[in-house]
Design a protein around this motif. Sequence first.
Motif, PDB file in Angstrom:
ATOM      1  N   SER A  71      -6.407  19.264 -20.362  1.00 18.23           N
ATOM      2  CA  SER A  71      -5.115  19.246 -20.037  1.00 18.23           C
ATOM      3  C   SER A  71      -3.886  20.515 -21.212  1.00 18.23           C
ATOM      4  O   SER A  71      -3.285  20.378 -19.817  1.00 18.23           O
ATOM      5  CB  SER A  71      -4.644  17.865 -20.879  1.00 18.23           C
ATOM      6  OG  SER A  71      -3.356  16.926 -20.735  1.00 18.23           O
ATOM      7  N   VAL A  72      -4.544  20.990 -22.096  1.00 20.53           N
ATOM      8  CA  VAL A  72      -3.567  21.885 -22.817  1.00 20.53           C
ATOM      9  C   VAL A  72      -3.395  22.873 -21.757  1.00 20.53           C
ATOM     10  O   VAL A  72      -2.503  23.622 -22.035  1.00 20.53           O
ATOM     11  CB  VAL A  72      -4.479  21.804 -24.266  1.00 20.53           C
ATOM     12  CG1 VAL A  72      -3.756  23.474 -24.643  1.00 20.53           C
ATOM     13  CG2 VAL A  72      -4.325  20.919 -24.987  1.00 20.53           C
ATOM     14  N   ILE A  73      -5.031  23.180 -20.858  1.00 18.20           N
ATOM     15  CA  ILE A  73      -4.427  24.575 -20.409  1.00 18.20           C
ATOM     16  C   ILE A  73      -3.572  24.345 -19.339  1.00 18.20           C
ATOM     17  O   ILE A  73      -3.135  25.085 -18.589  1.00 18.20           O
ATOM     18  CB  ILE A  73      -5.547  25.354 -20.143  1.00 18.20           C
ATOM     19  CG1 ILE A  73      -6.592  24.855 -20.856  1.00 18.20           C
ATOM     20  CG2 ILE A  73      -5.646  26.363 -18.796  1.00 18.20           C
ATOM     21  CD1 ILE A  73      -8.120  25.248 -20.739  1.00 18.20           C
ATOM     22  N   GLU A  74      -3.623  23.288 -19.022  1.00 18.30           N
ATOM     23  CA  GLU A  74      -2.730  23.069 -17.492  1.00 18.30           C
ATOM     24  C   GLU A  74      -1.701  22.842 -18.170  1.00 18.30           C
ATOM     25  O   GLU A  74      -0.358  23.356 -17.069  1.00 18.30           O
ATOM     26  CB  GLU A  74      -2.874  21.617 -16.846  1.00 18.30           C
ATOM     27  CG  GLU A  74      -2.557  22.142 -15.761  1.00 18.30           C
ATOM     28  CD  GLU A  74      -2.505  20.101 -14.570  1.00 18.30           C
ATOM     29  OE1 GLU A  74      -2.373  19.919 -13.261  1.00 18.30           O
ATOM     30  OE2 GLU A  74      -3.729  19.843 -15.401  1.00 18.30           O
ATOM     31  N   ARG A  75      -0.937  22.538 -19.596  1.00 21.77           N
ATOM     32  CA  ARG A  75       0.327  22.080 -19.309  1.00 21.77           C
ATOM     33  C   ARG A  75       0.881  23.583 -19.843  1.00 21.77           C
ATOM     34  O   ARG A  75       2.582  23.473 -20.318  1.00 21.77           O
ATOM     35  CB  ARG A  75       0.030  21.168 -21.068  1.00 21.77           C
ATOM     36  CG  ARG A  75       1.334  20.756 -20.716  1.00 21.77           C
ATOM     37  CD  ARG A  75       1.409  19.106 -22.348  1.00 21.77           C
ATOM     38  NE  ARG A  75       0.429  19.630 -23.544  1.00 21.77           N
ATOM     39  CZ  ARG A  75      -0.222  19.217 -23.623  1.00 21.77           C
ATOM     40  NH1 ARG A  75      -0.983  17.874 -23.185  1.00 21.77           N
ATOM     41  NH2 ARG A  75      -1.286  19.364 -24.468  1.00 21.77           N
ATOM     42  N   GLU A  76       0.183  24.355 -21.160  1.00 22.91           N
ATOM     43  CA  GLU A  76       1.219  25.191 -21.611  1.00 22.91           C
ATOM     44  C   GLU A  76       0.897  26.446 -20.617  1.00 22.91           C
ATOM     45  O   GLU A  76       0.939  28.242 -21.223  1.00 22.91           O
ATOM     46  CB  GLU A  76      -0.210  25.095 -23.140  1.00 22.91           C
ATOM     47  CG  GLU A  76       0.337  24.221 -23.944  1.00 22.91           C
ATOM     48  CD  GLU A  76       1.191  24.344 -24.712  1.00 22.91           C
ATOM     49  OE1 GLU A  76       2.745  25.036 -23.814  1.00 22.91           O
ATOM     50  OE2 GLU A  76       2.157  22.698 -24.899  1.00 22.91           O
ATOM     51  N   THR A  77       0.619  26.693 -19.258  1.00 20.46           N
ATOM     52  CA  THR A  77      -0.103  27.927 -18.656  1.00 20.46           C
ATOM     53  C   THR A  77       0.196  27.455 -17.246  1.00 20.46           C
ATOM     54  O   THR A  77       0.494  26.282 -17.135  1.00 20.46           O
ATOM     55  CB  THR A  77      -1.338  28.688 -18.417  1.00 20.46           C
ATOM     56  OG1 THR A  77      -2.888  27.768 -18.030  1.00 20.46           O
ATOM     57  CG2 THR A  77      -2.562  29.195 -20.320  1.00 20.46           C
ATOM     58  N   THR A  78       0.862  28.533 -16.945  1.00 20.43           N
ATOM     59  CA  THR A  78       1.270  28.291 -15.261  1.00 20.43           C
ATOM     60  C   THR A  78      -0.290  28.722 -14.491  1.00 20.43           C
ATOM     61  O   THR A  78      -1.469  29.540 -15.270  1.00 20.43           O
ATOM     62  CB  THR A  78       2.663  29.129 -15.085  1.00 20.43           C
ATOM     63  OG1 THR A  78       1.918  30.627 -15.099  1.00 20.43           O
ATOM     64  CG2 THR A  78       3.479  28.860 -15.524  1.00 20.43           C
ATOM     65  N   GLU A  79      -0.466  28.190 -13.217  1.00 27.96           N
ATOM     66  CA  GLU A  79      -1.278  28.589 -12.327  1.00 27.96           C
ATOM     67  C   GLU A  79      -1.500  30.278 -11.876  1.00 27.96           C
ATOM     68  O   GLU A  79      -2.388  31.181 -12.165  1.00 27.96           O
ATOM     69  CB  GLU A  79      -0.846  27.899 -10.882  1.00 27.96           C
ATOM     70  CG  GLU A  79      -2.165  28.485 -10.239  1.00 27.96           C
ATOM     71  CD  GLU A  79      -2.267  27.754  -9.046  1.00 27.96           C
ATOM     72  OE1 GLU A  79      -3.194  27.812  -8.148  1.00 27.96           O
ATOM     73  OE2 GLU A  79      -1.484  27.078  -8.734  1.00 27.96           O
ATOM     74  N   LYS A  80       0.413  30.650 -12.359  1.00 29.49           N
ATOM     75  CA  LYS A  80       0.427  32.443 -12.642  1.00 29.49           C
ATOM     76  C   LYS A  80      -0.329  33.571 -13.360  1.00 29.49           C
ATOM     77  O   LYS A  80      -0.952  33.785 -13.350  1.00 29.49           O
ATOM     78  CB  LYS A  80       1.000  32.915 -12.512  1.00 29.49           C
ATOM     79  CG  LYS A  80       1.547  34.041 -11.688  1.00 29.49           C
ATOM     80  CD  LYS A  80       3.476  35.040 -12.207  1.00 29.49           C
ATOM     81  CE  LYS A  80       3.215  36.143 -11.396  1.00 29.49           C
ATOM     82  NZ  LYS A  80       5.074  36.588 -12.156  1.00 29.49           N
TER      83      LYS A  80
END
Length: 132
Positions: A71-80
């Motif tokens: 969840s942190v990775i998804e929230r704090e980074t963009t897919e790009k």
Amino acid sequence: MLLDERRRALGINIGIPRPSHMAFLGNPGTGKTMCQGTSMIVHIKMNSQGEDTLFFVFKLHESCTLQAIASVIERETTEKKRKEMNGGLLDTLLVNAREYLDLWLSFECVDTEEICKIRLGDSEAGLRVLSE
């Protein structure tokens, strides 16, 4: 690092401060940058450390579950950003999280568990640096 000296003074044998390197290879769309997979690799990396690794003796706090890290990775980074960094995201997350741990810890801390435990907030702060 100043707190590394404190850890040594408490008898904690921390690893040699040498960054580790990883590369995740594969065709686009094979899931190598998926948040859940990345969080599993973080757990594997933190649970299988040798004395020569940067994170030797460091552990993840109980709040750092697979779902929480994903969840942190998804929230704090963009897919790009995840695609650009590929496997480098892991080391960035962990190195920055360790640095944030050292920022909020008191130098007077004598709790050997506390001084070596990376919390979810440390991971969030570590990834937030990427978007700045």
